[in-house]
Scaffold this active site. Sequence first.
Site, short mmCIF file in Angstrom:
data_model
loop_
_atom_site.label_atom_id
_atom_site.label_comp_id
_atom_site.label_asym_id
_atom_site.label_seq_id
_atom_site.Cartn_x
_atom_site.Cartn_y
_atom_site.Cartn_z
CB CYS A 121 -0.92 0.01 1.22
SG CYS A 121 -1.93 1.49 1.33
N GLY A 122 0.64 2.12 -0.95
CA GLY A 122 1.44 3.32 -1.04
C GLY A 122 0.77 4.56 -0.49
#
Length: 290
Positions: A121-122
């Site tokens: 997840c960025g």
Amino acid sequence: MGRVTQRRKVHKFVLDGSPQALEFPVRHREDVLAVEEPLEIRLGQLSFSVTMRTPGHDFDLVAGFLVSEGVIWSPEQLVSLRFCAGEDEDGVQTFNVVEAQLRPDVVRPETGRNVYTSSSCGICGTDSIEAVRKSSHFSPASDPLVLPVRTLAALPGLLRESQAVFDATGGVHAAGLFRIADDGSAELLCLREDVGRHNAVDKVVGWALREGLLPLAGTVLQVSGRASFELVQKASLAGIPVLAAVSAPSSLAVELAEASGMTLAGFSRGESLNVYAGEGRVSVPVELPG
């Protein structure tokens, strides 16, 4: 491959397909794993974020992350990058802390993101989707690029040919930046692999920033996984007009691509692909009568 991969002993069970079998052959062997380690990103003395990544091209990762966060958009704004002191329990330098020095006039975030960012997840930890709809300094919508559909469909195969870490581990994502020539052919400019798909893209964008190539007009970003909102955002902020993914896009990714004037393709598998936004950039051969 140094710290990029690691060998581990495994017990491989071989099933013969019989549901009545009570014993299975066991093989003892070594397997190669993709390394995953934390990287702390500092802006001067400020701890900005911690992300889980595959070591390697860390300066590219940090530079690309800062572009993706809307902090910088030109190489002149990034004064320096350096590894800070960081040691493991044996006193060995870990190279897991990078400090970025920005030009004095660059507006710094008021606080760090103060979250652990996983390799999957960025954008975790941001307050809302609106908080990551940053204004880009580049306009993919104005990019005149048109590319043949066969060239676009061929990019996953070209990407796969250069995925050395995936060949060894089967456990990393890849992002490849291709420049499209006037004759419609594609040239691979940069490929990066990482356990996090967003990290792979940040490493590509960071490489381009440090090379002074932003905005990335006339290029296609091909990724090995799905096309999420965050990847479309990263491509848009780098001025990339086309993003293509081997797997599916999300609904919000399509909405952002449309709003940014980008072309977004998914399920690109060599023989077919779906274009979800910006189909005008994709040309199809016209058969002449007779």
